[in-house]
Design an enzyme around this catalytic site. Structure first.
Site, mmCIF file in Angstrom:
data_model
loop_
_atom_site.group_PDB
_atom_site.id
_atom_site.type_symbol
_atom_site.label_atom_id
_atom_site.label_comp_id
_atom_site.label_asym_id
_atom_site.label_seq_id
_atom_site.Cartn_x
_atom_site.Cartn_y
_atom_site.Cartn_z
ATOM 1 C CB VAL A 170 -0.926 -0.001 1.234
ATOM 2 C CG1 VAL A 170 -1.689 1.310 1.355
ATOM 3 C CG2 VAL A 170 -1.902 -1.171 1.162
ATOM 4 C CD GLU A 171 3.017 3.839 3.836
ATOM 5 O OE1 GLU A 171 3.357 4.713 3.011
ATOM 6 O OE2 GLU A 171 2.522 4.115 4.937
ATOM 7 C CB SER A 172 6.587 1.918 -1.334
ATOM 8 O OG SER A 172 6.806 0.587 -0.864
#
Length: 492
Positions: free
Chosen positions: A143-145
């Site tokens: 989700v982050e990166s």
């Protein structure tokens, strides 16, 4: 008097009948993997598409719950193992529906990102299990990166966990001209999990609040909660007024978690072996990637790709000196790199058997036979066998020797090799520490145990075996590059 006596007898008999014998408790179990209590754990019914279409932004309604009667077995596919251990409650609302639809329109998303995550994901799952954290956190780098180790946001958050410099520094991440630990996947994982654990405590055990704070900051989420309290509103995550990015952040994670758990909705779940395909090794001194590449037989480009925390072709003189190698532990033990630089010799003595030697050095009989090219169990007194005890790497692992002699004295770091050990009947932390000649306190610390912990047979422990010190010899004046070249071409 007779009535009083009868009353006492009745009370006594009732007490005997109502008192149950307390079951004997087992000795404390030591977990190196996350072992949730399946007695109270719940599994959500799949959210039906019609239900999602009818959902709106009204106060969230929890999905129906069913009790999990069977504990998930350890799956051969790591993604199935992850799915079996997801346990966040999924809310049926418009935000979740939006994110689920987005993922379903990207059917190749997870297989594509999984290729980048594959060398690290097993280790991340293991770290999460050892800390007994929710398995959903293993999906956070997606989700982050999209699992890009070098990606940087507009806010200068870097790496797969998108850590800003101040947070990374606070949680022990090193950063200098040689190395940025935020780009080191495993080092940044340790920091991110510590940070998430801290936020979980700060928000009184509410993981959705903790995740929101991870994305937008602790203070912002605290203020949003206080505003809702003053207005008499609910303080659950979906009722808070947060920036759009943060408002979408948790639904992204919940949607991905939901689809990983329910691939029948049309979401491709990748295949990835539930075992390590990389091994972390602490070289213990400044090294050059090209030298390690020659010693290990692994391409320099591949080493850099796995270890993107290093910004140059060398590690920093002041560390860290850890490398992720693209081979599993079992393959490493059989490799020429291990045999040449770590595998020591054992001389067979009277009454020795291959089995007794294998057990002494915590090896399987087959591994010992393979390491020594044996087809049967025959050995002779005086015979030299290769065993899994550490030896030494070449004295120097760098090529550029023009380093100022006026640098501050460097901390002496002993090279180590990470290995696994399965606890056997009668083992204790003390006996294992004596077997491998490592400090008792270090062994406990490596496995998040107390010094007095009781070990359960079958438990997997992690040890960092130090290399034996090389005997000191009189220094001779010779060209260091020539000495290095000799170490690289010496007969195997």
């Amino acid at each position: 008097m007779r009535g009083l006596l009868v009353s006492c007898v009745i009370i006594f008999l009732y007490g005997c009948n109502s008192t149950q014998t307390q079951p004997e408790t087992d000795a404390p179990q030591i977990f190196t993997h996350f072992e949730p209590s399946y007695e109270n754990q719940i599994e959500l019914e799949p959210v039906q598409p019609k239900q999602l279409q009818q959902a709106n932004t009204a106060p969230p309604v929890k999905a129906k719950k069913t009790i999990v009667k069977k504990r998930p077995t350890k799956a051969k596919n790591l993604w199935v193992h992850i799915a079996n251990n997801l346990h966040f409650t999924v809310y049926q609302n418009r935000a979740l529906k939006k994110r689920i639809n987005w993922y379903l329109k990207q059917p190749n998303y997870l297989p594509t990102v999984n290729k980048r995550a594959a060398p690290y994901l097993y280790h991340i799952v293991k770290k999460i299990e050892q800390k007994r954290l929710p398995m959903e956190l293993a999906l956070l780098p997606f989700v982050e990166s999209d699992f890009r180790p070098t990606i940087a946001s507009s806010q200068q958050a870097v790496g797969v966990w998108q850590l800003v410099a101040a947070t990374a520094h606070h949680f022990g991440i090193k950063s200098d001209q040689w190395y940025d630990g935020r780009q080191d996947v495993l080092a940044s994982t340790d920091a991110a999990l510590e940070y998430l654990s801290y936020l979980h405590k700060r928000f009184d055990g509410d993981w959705l609040h903790a995740l929101a704070a991870y994305n937008s900051g602790e203070g912002r989420v605290k203020r949003a909660i206080e505003r809702n309290k003053k207005r008499g509103k609910s303080t659950d995550y979906f009722s808070l007024k947060l920036p759009k990015e943060t408002a979408d952040y948790v639904p992204k994670l919940l949607a991905l978690s939901y689809l990983v758990k329910h691939p029948q909705k049309g979401f491709k779940r990748p295949k990835l072996a539930n075992k390590p395909i990389t091994t972390q090794m602490n070289v213990g001194q400044q090294f050059d990637f090209s030298v390690i590449a020659k010693l290990s037989g692994v391409g320099s480009k591949q080493l850099h790709a796995l270890n993107q925390g290093y910004l140059k072709n060398q590690s920093s003189p002041n560390g860290p000196h850890s490398l992720l190698l693209p081979i599993g532990q079992e393959a490493l033990l059989k490799s020429q790199f291990f045999k040449s630089n770590f595998a020591g010799e054992y001389i067979v003595k009277k009454n020795d058997t291959l089995y007794s030697i294998a057990r002494r050095f915590n090896m399987s009989l087959n591994a010992l036979k393979q390491l020594n090219g044996k087809q049967n169990n025959m050995i002779g007194i005086g015979e030299k066998l290769l065993v899994g005890q550490p030896k030494t790497l070449p004295k120097s692992l760098t090529i550029d020797y023009q380093i100022s002699p006026y640098l501050e004295p460097q901390e002496v770091v002993i090279p180590t090799l990470e290995i696994g050990y399965e606890v056997k009947q009668g083992d204790s932390l003390w006996s294992i520490s004596q077997l491998y000649e490592v400090p008792h306190s270090d062994l406990a610390k490596w496995n998040n145990l107390s010094a007095s912990s009781i070990l359960k047979p079958g438990t997997q422990l992690t040890l960092f075996i130090p290399q034996a010190e090389k005997p000191k010899q009189p220094q001779q004046k010779q060209d260091l590059l020539q000495d290095l070249q000799k170490s690289l071409i010496q007969p195997r």
